[in-house]
Write a protein that holds these residues in place. Structure first.
Motif: not given
Length: 333
Positions: A269-278, A295-300, A311-314, A320-323
């Protein structure tokens, strides 16, 4: 040290920091006026290196300001000179409010301050901003797609074709020229093009290379063995560790970020989060062992990072918390 001398030291530090703060604001205005000036970059680098107070002042003035402005602005913009001081005062109020909010907000502020390396940006000829896929056409006709957050330096002097991927990810479609090999330096490795289109990702601990068309050679300055890749092949090479992990990758999935997609195949999951950061106009703070173990498989959809996180949270028991509008916390137990 007696109390009087200690007070004088504190007063001197405060005066020094106030001086640095004023000068940092002046640099911000000058960069807005002359963003491409090489002389300005050189002078700024000398100023930055002259005092720790200058580094701190620029961290407050530029890094946090940049993230906050991108979080709220609908599109990239140049800060008008007449608003610079107002924005600076507003920024300091926001930062003080974040620190008053508790440990999580304070940690996020530290991450804001430490954001993308300013010195790397100064060394680069081309930088892609948050959420931007930047298209570059080099002097020989080579096409480069620079992923968000990427930084690239180009050197075509003395008949050579050499670029350095200082940070991030890029896709290269290289014009063939047998007399002038095309070389890319990234994270201690050199990628030599043998006529190809391919992706390079520079990481702190190594480099990832994947080939969509043609062939490339990936080599380290150390004694690690070279890797020659052809269509659909990739390598994860860590030069310092002397390791190279090869894999097969469907060519159509290579550099899918150009179309705003991240394709995960049995990835943490961390790889997906890292990909979203930029692609996220703010800061994503991630914590929890589950981010590594699950581990996850999917298109984001990278163009809508908040929806991808939802989608990851669900689907994967991620919270996921938006501070704030510009800080999101991702946790997994």
């Amino acid at each position: 040290m007696d109390s009087r001398k200690e007070g004088e030291v504190r007063e001197g530090d405060a005066i020094e920091q106030a001086r640095a703060d004023r000068e940092a604001t002046d640099w911000l205005i000058r960069f807005n006026e002359e963003p491409e000036s090489p002389a300005l970059r050189i002078a700024f680098a000398a100023w930055l290196a002259a005092s720790p107070a200058n580094v701190k002042a620029w961290g407050d003035t530029a890094h946090v300001s940049d993230v906050l402005s991108r979080a709220f602005a609908p599109s990239p913009m140049v800060v008008p000179i007449e608003h610079a001081l107002d924005r600076r005062r507003q920024r300091h109020r926001l930062v003080r409010g974040l620190f008053a909010g508790g440990a999580v907000a304070a940690a996020a502020c530290i991450l804001l301050w430490a954001g993308p390396s300013l010195l790397t940006n100064l060394r680069a000829d081309h930088v892609a901003s948050t959420g931007e896929v930047r298209t570059l056409h080099l002097a020989d006709g080579t096409l480069v797609k620079l992923a968000p957050g990427g930084a690239l330096a180009v050197d075509y002097s003395d008949g050579q074709r050499h670029v350095r991927l200082l940070r991030g990810t890029a896709f290269f479609d290289v014009v063939h020229d047998r007399s002038r090999p095309f070389r890319i330096g990234a994270s201690g490795a050199t990628v030599t093009v043998l006529g190809t289109a391919f992706e390079v990702q520079a990481r702190e601990d190594g480099v990832d290379v994947a080939v969509r068309r043609g062939r490339v050679r990936v080599a380290c300055a150390t004694a690690a063995p070279d890797a020659i890749l052809s269509v659909g092949q990739s390598v994860d090479m860590a030069c310092d560790a002397g390791k190279a992990l090869r894999a097969d990758t469907p060519p159509e999935r290579i550099a899918s970020w150009i179309d705003g997609q991240y394709v995960a195949t049995d990835r943490p999951i961390r790889d997906v989060v890292d990909a979203l950061r930029p692609w996220y106009r703010g800061i994503i703070v991630a914590r929890g062992e589950g981010l590594e173990s699950r581990r996850v498989t999917g298109v984001y959809d990278l163009r809508h990072p908040q929806e991808a996180l939802a989608a990851l949270a669900a689907a994967h028991m991620v919270r996921v918390t938006q501070v704030t509008p510009w800080i999101t916390i991702v946790t997994s137990d």
